[in-house]
Design an enzyme around this catalytic site. Sequence first.
Site, mmCIF file in Angstrom:
data_model
loop_
_atom_site.group_PDB
_atom_site.id
_atom_site.type_symbol
_atom_site.label_atom_id
_atom_site.label_comp_id
_atom_site.label_asym_id
_atom_site.label_seq_id
_atom_site.Cartn_x
_atom_site.Cartn_y
_atom_site.Cartn_z
ATOM 1 N N CYS A 188 10.576 -98.674 29.296
ATOM 2 C CA CYS A 188 10.991 -97.255 29.427
ATOM 3 C C CYS A 188 10.602 -96.427 28.213
ATOM 4 C CB CYS A 188 12.494 -97.165 29.629
ATOM 5 S SG CYS A 188 12.987 -97.981 31.134
ATOM 6 N N HIS B 164 14.294 -89.872 29.007
ATOM 7 C CA HIS B 164 13.993 -90.908 29.989
ATOM 8 C C HIS B 164 14.998 -90.815 31.140
ATOM 9 C CE1 HIS B 164 13.013 -94.562 31.879
ATOM 10 N NE2 HIS B 164 14.131 -95.184 31.543
ATOM 11 N N ASN C 286 13.994 -94.044 38.613
ATOM 12 C CA ASN C 286 13.495 -94.437 37.290
ATOM 13 C C ASN C 286 12.055 -94.923 37.433
ATOM 14 O OD1 ASN C 286 12.936 -95.580 34.820
ATOM 15 N ND2 ASN C 286 14.781 -96.861 34.736
HETATM 16 N N1 ACO Z 1 24.962 -100.695 45.926
HETATM 17 C C1 ACO Z 1 26.255 -100.933 46.134
HETATM 18 N N2 ACO Z 1 27.028 -101.648 45.278
HETATM 19 C C2 ACO Z 1 26.415 -102.121 44.174
HETATM 20 C C3 ACO Z 1 25.054 -101.914 43.911
HETATM 21 C C4 ACO Z 1 24.312 -101.165 44.841
HETATM 22 N N3 ACO Z 1 23.014 -100.874 44.674
HETATM 23 N N4 ACO Z 1 24.743 -102.500 42.735
HETATM 24 C C5 ACO Z 1 25.871 -103.079 42.282
HETATM 25 N N5 ACO Z 1 26.883 -102.838 43.144
HETATM 26 C C6 ACO Z 1 28.273 -103.261 43.065
HETATM 27 C C7 ACO Z 1 28.463 -104.476 42.188
HETATM 28 O O1 ACO Z 1 28.264 -105.646 42.930
HETATM 29 C C8 ACO Z 1 29.883 -104.308 41.731
HETATM 30 O O2 ACO Z 1 30.735 -104.741 42.759
HETATM 31 P P1 ACO Z 1 32.105 -105.532 42.392
HETATM 32 O O3 ACO Z 1 32.905 -104.554 41.592
HETATM 33 O O4 ACO Z 1 32.665 -105.845 43.730
HETATM 34 O O5 ACO Z 1 31.675 -106.720 41.604
HETATM 35 C C9 ACO Z 1 30.062 -102.792 41.622
HETATM 36 O O6 ACO Z 1 29.011 -102.217 42.423
HETATM 37 C C10 ACO Z 1 29.961 -102.263 40.229
HETATM 38 O O7 ACO Z 1 28.787 -102.773 39.628
HETATM 39 P P2 ACO Z 1 28.427 -102.452 38.150
HETATM 40 O O8 ACO Z 1 27.209 -103.201 37.753
HETATM 41 O O9 ACO Z 1 29.660 -102.612 37.322
HETATM 42 O O10 ACO Z 1 28.077 -100.898 38.272
HETATM 43 P P3 ACO Z 1 27.845 -99.870 37.126
HETATM 44 O O11 ACO Z 1 28.806 -98.758 37.241
HETATM 45 O O12 ACO Z 1 27.701 -100.540 35.785
HETATM 46 O O13 ACO Z 1 26.419 -99.259 37.495
HETATM 47 C C11 ACO Z 1 24.082 -99.407 36.931
HETATM 48 C C12 ACO Z 1 25.287 -100.102 37.564
HETATM 49 C C13 ACO Z 1 23.823 -98.128 37.677
HETATM 50 C C14 ACO Z 1 22.890 -100.303 37.023
HETATM 51 C C15 ACO Z 1 24.416 -99.087 35.448
HETATM 52 O O14 ACO Z 1 24.938 -100.219 34.830
HETATM 53 C C16 ACO Z 1 23.227 -98.603 34.664
HETATM 54 O O15 ACO Z 1 22.659 -97.557 34.916
HETATM 55 N N6 ACO Z 1 22.816 -99.340 33.633
HETATM 56 C C17 ACO Z 1 21.715 -98.911 32.787
HETATM 57 C C18 ACO Z 1 20.377 -98.980 33.451
HETATM 58 C C19 ACO Z 1 19.312 -98.652 32.432
HETATM 59 O O16 ACO Z 1 19.480 -97.813 31.556
HETATM 60 N N7 ACO Z 1 18.211 -99.327 32.447
HETATM 61 C C20 ACO Z 1 17.274 -99.154 31.350
HETATM 62 C C21 ACO Z 1 16.069 -98.587 31.727
HETATM 63 S S1 ACO Z 1 15.179 -99.588 32.828
HETATM 64 C C22 ACO Z 1 13.896 -100.337 31.930
HETATM 65 O O17 ACO Z 1 13.791 -100.290 30.737
HETATM 66 C C23 ACO Z 1 13.015 -101.145 32.733
#
Ligand code: ACO
Length: 338
Positions: free
Chosen positions: A115, A265, A295
């Site tokens: 990223c 980003h 993204n």
């Molecule tokens: N649809 C529905 N439910 C989902 C999905 C989905 N796509 N993905 C996860 N869930 C569920 C999980 O299973 C979990 O369920 P549970 O509570 O029953 O266990 C619940 O949703 C919550 O999951 P979390 O992982 O805790 O969700 P969170 O609020 O943390 O959001 C996310 C996840 C959006 C990925 C977030 O953590 C995020 O944006 N992280 C940073 C991403 C990022 O910055 N990446 C860097 C750049 S990418 C790169 O460099 C390649």
Amino acid sequence: MKRSKILGVGSYLPSQIWKNSDLEKMMDTSDEWIQQRTGIRQRHWVDQNSSVCTSDLAIEASKKALENSKIKKDELDMVILATLSPDHEFPGTACFFQAKLNVPGIPALDVRQQCTGFIYGLSIADQFIRTGTYQKILVVGAEVHSKGLNKTPEGRDVGVLFGDGAGAVVLGSCEKSELSSMSHILSTHLHADGQFARELWVQEPSMNHPGDRMDSEYIKTANFYPQMNGKNVFIHAVRRMPEVILEALSKNELNTNQIDLYIFHQANLRINERVAKQLEIPQEKVFNTIDRFGNTTAATIPIGFDEAIKAGKLKPGMLVVSAAFGSGFTWAATVIRW
Ligand code: ACO
């Protein structure tokens, strides 16, 4: 001493749009979950049955950047391409890209900083121009994520986030004496902390696999899809992005109020909102595209430049800050007089 300025910008998104509702059945997800947690409404993906790859998207964006900069491709001294979704394991995608652009002989460099790759690429180009080594450099960020995602419920945490796309800028040399009013890159700031490399990565195929790396058992059992500790990535992103933005502002003796536009980003709308809140930046000064494109990793920032210009938000003379955080972990920022 010379400085570099952005002569032209271009971007390209493949024509197929996948709305959140299109992913609902495939990945056991919901439009509501994706929008609430990430701000994404849709993403562009290449035709899944085509052989279109990253260098193809890079070419489309670069042609537009060259056209907008009124530079002929033969004037380029170097091409730099940032991607985490290379056409092939080797050689670097920049070589395939250079051949397609038909600019043989000039250096073609891959940047593998995910990223943050575009800002790393911009920084490398800036150093070559500052030293007078090169005058004109094309910097591209391009990704075809869609073919590498796990599109089953097992991969939904990562699969819903990523889109395909490309963005490019042409950098040219300008003299320091003209700097006060002229557009140029003021500074770039790069960081990495490899102890977190496994927090967001594709584990296999890997050279550390003992024996024949393509034996049938390995193919059946290895994990070839991206894996992410989303919570940890989020925590570090909202810490490192403000940090590196303040570092960049301090280097240039600027404060957040003096910046006209922030083009961050696009990993998660909530990350960008949190960063803006921490730095007391009004949300209207932050230009986001994640709702439409998801993204696109190395492409998000140059796509953001292009979209902001088209939307009339980014104009000559403005002070612009870009910052990114991603896999590696890597993070970076740049300050640009547009
Ligand atoms: N649809 C529905 N439910 C989902 C999905 C989905 N796509 N993905 C996860 N869930 C569920 C999980 O299973 C979990 O369920 P549970 O509570 O029953 O266990 C619940 O949703 C919550 O999951 P979390 O992982 O805790 O969700 P969170 O609020 O943390 O959001 C996310 C996840 C959006 C990925 C977030 O953590 C995020 O944006 N992280 C940073 C991403 C990022 O910055 N990446 C860097 C750049 S990418 C790169 O460099 C390649």
